[in-house]
Design an enzyme around this catalytic site. Structure first.
Site, PDB file in Angstrom:
ATOM      1  CG  ASP A   1      -1.871   1.107   1.329  1.00 60.35           C
ATOM      2  OD1 ASP A   1      -1.824   1.996   0.467  1.00 60.35           O
ATOM      3  OD2 ASP A   1      -2.680   1.109   2.277  1.00 60.35           O
TER       4      ASP A   1
ATOM      5  CG  ASP B   1      -3.576   3.648  -2.935  1.00 60.75           C
ATOM      6  OD1 ASP B   1      -4.576   3.089  -3.435  1.00 60.75           O
ATOM      7  OD2 ASP B   1      -3.580   4.128  -1.803  1.00 60.75           O
ATOM      8  CD  GLU B   2      -5.170  -0.231  -0.490  1.00 64.79           C
ATOM      9  OE1 GLU B   2      -5.610  -1.382  -0.306  1.00 64.79           O
ATOM     10  OE2 GLU B   2      -5.666   0.775   0.025  1.00 64.79           O
TER      11      GLU B   2
HETATM   12 MG   LIG Z   1      -2.592   3.942   0.287  1.00 67.65          MG
END
Ligand SMILES: [Mg+2]
Lengths: 84, 406
Positions: free
Chosen positions: B8, B104-105
């Site tokens: 993340d 973002d992950e």
């Molecule tokens: Mg994040």
């Protein structure tokens, strides 16, 4: 702190697409030959901000980080007091 | 046993902005949609803003009340997309089993890699810092649910290992809401049975959960006990997505246009969020209707241009519905999907058409989608959906971890 000074560069691209900076033109018109390419890698500039392919070049006996950031090139330039 | 990482990027949007302007690291800053408007919304904030109490999804004026020095920056979506691609390139050096979750992950299955999960996690963090100037939180575990949990436990720039030996000590004391897919609705139902921690859920009889939550109760019990076996889905070239869709069966049959409309809009929003997360747009909108006697039909229409806009998908779905349904029977379920997909190559392509307004809406919807992804689908919705009273229902569909049809 440093800032990103965007510069004009002359680069050489060989048959397999490898890019090699040849000359760096400073904004005041001076031109610096790249004597040797020391290292190429993707990197963030911790000093000036920005991110891209980082070409570490030997210029007049010193190592200079030249970044290619989305098609534009910059060097990490020391801030003159007036600039942020 | 598998080795799964969940990686993340911390404060993703805000961190990317700090890469380009390092002075922002020392000031509270937030990336805000529509910064000129007083009602622009906080999309992401850096650590200093967080410490000042600035929250994602609140309005700029609210954030400024808590943090008068807040520096507000407009989002650069093409940059976020670029960084998102670069981090995936790094992941791809360790495994081809990568399942992105938003920009973002991502989950990574690194079971076959000789380095081992923790070493890979640490190397990823180092590389993200050096190569991209960003920090990562990585959870290392033997299943996806715990890996995700691990990446949430320590931020920023940290590796958290949840192993078969330590999960009882590390995971079980956490509130049940920390588990993936457990939204507010599920949490309330569990709290009513005095199940508050993940350990409470793990230790209770599966039947109790089934009574409380239906079929998803079993799933939750498995998650809490580290028995999640869902694979890391490989996305990308190897598995082209043909369509992105979602359907919903309402608790009570729908009997009117406004009810159907609300459901179609909610579905369209969900589809748009997922298109956006996958970087896709589509040219065909398909409507699926099933009545209370379980007879169903589908119908579709072509759009002039491909879209990932909830408003455009929703409008087409509603139009299809009005043209093709005569209300002879109440409706049990509705579905919306988008096909004829193409990859959206950043917002730049949109703007070539000079459709400033469309680009803006695209960004706004991206904003709202991001908020829904982070805070659950009920966090922000069109007023028209709330009127239908179905917001909570859709929320719980997601809370049950339904894998949507692809
Ligand atoms: Mg994040």
């Amino acid at each position: 702190m440093a800032h990103r000074a965007y510069v004009r560069v002359l680069v050489d691209v060989d048959e397999i697409g490898q890019v090699q900076p040849v000359k760096i033109y400073w904004e005041d018109g001076r031109c610096f030959e790249v004597d040797r390419l020391l290292d190429v890698r993707r990197a963030a500039s911790t000093r000036a901000g920005g991110q891209g392919m980082r070409y570490t070049c030997r210029v007049r006996g010193r190592a200079v980080n030249l970044f290619e950031d989305e098609g534009r090139w910059f060097v990490e330039a020391r801030d003159v007091p007036a600039r942020r | 046993m598998r080795t799964i990482l969940h990686s993340d990027l911390n404060n993703f949007y805000a961190s990317v902005e700090c890469v380009y302007d390092p002075s922002l690291r020392h000031r509270p800053m937030a990336v805000c949609g529509d910064p000129e408007a007083r009602h622009g919304i906080v999309l992401a904030k850096n650590m200093l803003a967080k410490q000042a109490g600035v929250k994602t999804a609140e309005a700029i004026w609210q954030a400024r009340q808590k943090c008068p020095d807040l520096v507000v920056v407009a989002p650069n979506h093409h940059r976020y997309l670029r960084f998102s691609r670069m981090i995936r390139q790094i992941y791809a050096e360790y495994t081809h089993k990568i399942e992105p979750f938003g920009m973002d992950e991502a989950w990574l299955d690194v079971s076959d890699h000789p380095m081992g999960g923790e070493a890979i996690a640490n190397e990823l963090r180092l590389r993200a810092r050096q190569e991209l100037g960003l920090t990562l939180s990585v959870g290392v575990s033997f299943n996806k649910v715990f890996a995700k949990l691990g990446s949430d436990m320590k931020k920023p720039d940290a590796t958290t290992v949840i192993s078969a030996d330590n999960y009882r000590e590390r995971v079980w004391p956490l509130p049940v809401g920390a588990l993936l897919y457990v939204g507010p609705a599920t949490r309330r139902k569990l709290a009513a049975r005095n199940l508050r921690t993940i350990g409470d859920v793990a230790r209770c009889a599966p039947e109790t959960l089934r009574t409380a939550l239906g079929k998803s109760g079993d799933m939750l019990w498995c998650y809490a006990n580290g028995m999640d076996r869902s694979p890391v889905m490989e996305l990308g070239e190897s598995m082209p997505v043909k369509s992105v869709g979602n359907s919903m069966t309402t608790p009570e049959d729908m009997r009117s246009d406004p009810e159907a409309r609300a459901v179609l809009l909610a579905l369209s929003e969900n589809v748009a969020d997922r298109l956006r997360a996958k970087g896709l747009r589509g040219r065909e909108v398909c409507l699926w209707v099933r009545d209370c006697e379980l007879r169903s039909f589908t119908t579709q229409c072509r759009l002039r241009e491909s879209t990932a806009l909830a408003s455009e998908i929703g409008r087409s779905a509603i139009q299809l519905f009005r043209c093709h349904y005569r209300w002879e029977k109440p409706i049990r379920s509705l579905g919306v999907s988008v096909s004829m997909l193409e990859s959206e190559d950043s917002d730049v392509q949109l703007s070539i058409f000079g459709e400033a307004d469309r680009v803006r809406r695209y960004e706004l919807e991206g904003t709202l989608g991001e908020i829904r992804r982070r805070f659950g689908s009920t966090a922000i919705q069109r007023a028209s959906i709330l009127e239908g009273g179905y917001a909570a229902t859709l929320g719980s569909v997601e809370a049950c971890g339904t894998r949507f049809m692809e």
